[in-house]
Design a protein around this motif. Structure first.
Motif, PDB file in Angstrom:
ATOM      1  N   UNK A 204      -6.383 -10.178  -4.639  1.00 24.18           N
ATOM      2  CA  UNK A 204      -7.350  -9.146  -4.933  1.00 24.18           C
ATOM      3  C   UNK A 204      -8.311  -8.978  -4.290  1.00 24.18           C
ATOM      4  N   UNK A 205      -8.700  -9.805  -3.289  1.00 26.85           N
ATOM      5  CA  UNK A 205      -9.856  -9.895  -2.303  1.00 26.85           C
ATOM      6  C   UNK A 205      -9.521 -10.133  -0.817  1.00 26.85           C
ATOM      7  N   UNK A 206      -8.369  -9.460  -0.451  1.00 29.91           N
ATOM      8  CA  UNK A 206      -7.972  -9.723   0.838  1.00 29.91           C
ATOM      9  C   UNK A 206      -8.626  -8.647   1.869  1.00 29.91           C
ATOM     10  N   UNK A 231      -6.909  -9.637   8.385  1.00 27.11           N
ATOM     11  CA  UNK A 231      -6.105  -8.207   8.602  1.00 27.11           C
ATOM     12  C   UNK A 231      -4.587  -8.580   8.478  1.00 27.11           C
ATOM     13  N   UNK A 232      -4.127  -9.492   9.186  1.00 32.65           N
ATOM     14  CA  UNK A 232      -2.596  -9.849   9.194  1.00 32.65           C
ATOM     15  C   UNK A 232      -2.293 -10.352   7.833  1.00 32.65           C
ATOM     16  N   UNK A 233      -3.185 -11.074   6.908  1.00 31.63           N
ATOM     17  CA  UNK A 233      -2.689 -11.512   5.836  1.00 31.63           C
ATOM     18  C   UNK A 233      -2.658 -10.300   4.862  1.00 31.63           C
ATOM     19  N   UNK A 235      -2.063  -7.291   5.486  1.00 34.96           N
ATOM     20  CA  UNK A 235      -0.702  -6.352   6.031  1.00 34.96           C
ATOM     21  C   UNK A 235       0.369  -7.195   5.365  1.00 34.96           C
ATOM     22  N   UNK A 236       0.523  -8.486   5.804  1.00 35.70           N
ATOM     23  CA  UNK A 236       1.535  -9.109   5.333  1.00 35.70           C
ATOM     24  C   UNK A 236       1.785  -8.891   3.683  1.00 35.70           C
ATOM     25  N   UNK A 237       0.756  -9.243   2.986  1.00 35.68           N
ATOM     26  CA  UNK A 237       0.805  -9.111   1.634  1.00 35.68           C
ATOM     27  C   UNK A 237       1.097  -8.041   0.977  1.00 35.68           C
ATOM     28  N   UNK A 238       0.669  -6.737   1.746  1.00 35.85           N
ATOM     29  CA  UNK A 238       1.198  -5.529   1.218  1.00 35.85           C
ATOM     30  C   UNK A 238       2.540  -5.176   1.646  1.00 35.85           C
ATOM     31  N   UNK A 239       2.964  -5.700   2.757  1.00 33.99           N
ATOM     32  CA  UNK A 239       4.381  -5.380   2.870  1.00 33.99           C
ATOM     33  C   UNK A 239       5.301  -6.465   1.955  1.00 33.99           C
TER      34      UNK A 239
END
Length: 467
Positions: A204-206, A231-233, A235-239
């Motif tokens: 919840x805090x990325x 930022x990459x984390x 995006x990867x978490x959203x994906x």
């Protein structure tokens, strides 16, 4: 296990050691300078008395004048406490001496340089030298003049000076240690901020980022890389979150169908034909689940770099012609015309490349308008072979184009169940093309959508091992 010292403590220790070395070296030079100053001061005093003695001896005209020398020299030495003078004739006879007890040592004489010598007498530390002085007495050889001065007060000053330097250096090194520890901790605060932010990162805090304007220049690159990692984390978490949601949605429908059909079939006694019909329907759902799981495993292998092509010569025109023959019956039902132009041969994995081309052609046939043409164009330029698959259909909005290769993504959710596809075909195609060191792109405008894959003709990807 013993924890290693902190970076601030290490820096403080190194600064303290450097300060100790610098201060000690500076103290040694200061001490040598002070000692040389005292030696020069004593030498100037004794040199002045030597000049006076030489002047007095130079006025001696006869041996009888030697009797008056003692009175003259005693008057000349009044007020110089600690200064001793001895005059000896060439034969060793003592002509004059201020020492009432003991004997003045004899020092070697260097005609070109005055050599100072140290010695002790009755608990006193003495420093002196010997020199020659001529007289006007006929036949009298030069006399030996020995002068010395008590340097005990100098030694006492140097000892006190040593003690003062020791305490000053010790306290200075301690101050450097304390201040360097504080400065190091203050300077390393941005690193602690990074560590604190890293400890606070959660699902919840990325969206947290380091403020670059508050980071020192030396840590600017580290902060930028840390922000890029976040930022990459994110995006990867959203994906991954979207993928999990889509996967649950895709699995829920066939499982729900199986459950419903089974419940209905068990609600009352049915004939064998009815049970057979239910089993056939369930078999379709099982096959769909099997294909989905197989595709997911394939993509998982691609994500972990386990797709290793078996390199061989592949004729793209022959592969496309074989696929056109396979899709011809489906295309004919909708009045579609499949046309291929161009040819090329590349080094690639035969089965993997056929699957990628089949996915593109299947996608083009599925979404093409009836009675239209699906064109497959093969070209080679600058060592790269391209296969472009175009169809006439609904124009895809630019909003959707970047996500067409995402897993389970569909432009029109209403058409989700219109086919057997699970939304993984384009994602698999991109993984296959990437394993061959190529790239895939899509453009859509004015009712024409074109997917194009590009791979090296010589199979350049085979020369660089994949992780």
């Amino acid at each position: 296990m013993r924890r290693p010292a902190s970076l601030a403590a290490r820096l403080a220790l190194l600064f303290s050691l450097a300060a100790a070395v610098v201060f000690s070296t500076a103290a040694w030079f200061i001490e040598q300078s002070v000692e040389r100053h005292f030696e020069e001061q004593d030498l100037d005093l004794m040199q002045g008395k030597l000049d006076l003695t030489r002047h007095a001896l130079g006025r001696l005209q006869s041996p009888a004048d030697l009797d008056k020398l003692a009175e003259r020299m005693a008057d000349a030495l009044v007020g110089h406490h600690g200064l001793e003078l001895s005059i000896q004739r060439g034969s060793g006879e003592q002509v004059f001496s201020t020492m009432h007890h003991g004997k003045m040592p004899v020092f070697p004489i260097d005609a070109g340089k005055t050599l100072l010598h140290g010695w002790q007498m009755d608990g006193m530390q003495m420093r002196g030298f010997s020199a020659l002085a001529s007289t006007a007495i006929p036949g009298e050889p030069p006399m030996r003049v020995t002068l010395s001065v008590d340097v005990m007060h100098h030694e006492q000053f140097l000892r006190a000076f040593h003690r003062s330097l020791f305490w000053v250096i010790g306290l200075s090194v301690l101050a450097v240690a304390v201040l360097s520890r504080l400065i190091a901790r203050r300077s390393l605060q941005p690193i602690q901020d990074v560590a604190r932010m890293a400890s606070q990162i959660s699902a919840s805090h990325l969206n947290e980022r380091l403020k670059l304007e508050r980071v020192p220049r030396e840590l600017h690159d580290l902060a930028e890389q840390f922000n890029a990692m976040l930022e990459r984390l994110q995006e990867a978490f959203v994906r991954l979150s979207d993928f999990s949601s889509d996967l649950a949605h895709e699995l829920r429908t066939p499982i729900s169908n199986l459950t419903t059909q089974t419940q209905v079939s068990l609600s009352r006694v049915r004939s064998p034909d009815e049970y057979r019909e239910v089993l056939f329907s369930n078999l379709e759902e099982y096959e769909r689940l099997s294909r989905m799981v197989s595709d997911m495993l394939y993509l998982a292998k691609a994500d972990n770099g386990l797709l290793v092509p078996q390199w061989e010569a592949v004729a793209l025109d022959a592969e496309v012609d074989a696929l056109i023959e396979f899709f011809e019956p489906v295309a004919s039902e909708r009045g579609l015309s499949l046309q291929r132009s161009g040819s090329a041969t590349v080094r690639a994995d035969h089965l993997m490349l056929r699957r990628a081309l089949a996915n593109l052609l299947s996608n083009a046939v599925r979404h093409a308008h009836g009675n239209s043409t699906v064109a497959i164009r093969i070209e080679v330029a600058e060592g790269v072979a391209s296969v472009a698959v175009s169809n006439q259909g609904a124009t895809i909005s630019e909003v959707h184009l970047p996500r067409l290769f995402d897993r389970f993504y569909r432009v029109d959710p209403a058409r989700t169940r219109s086919s057997d596809g699970a939304g993984l075909g384009l994602a698999i195609t991109r993984s296959i093309v990437a394993a061959h060191g190529g790239e895939i792109s899509v453009v859509s405008s004015e009712g024409t959508t074109t997917f194009c894959i590009r791979v090296p003709v010589g199979g350049l990807a085979a020369e660089s091992p994949r992780g």
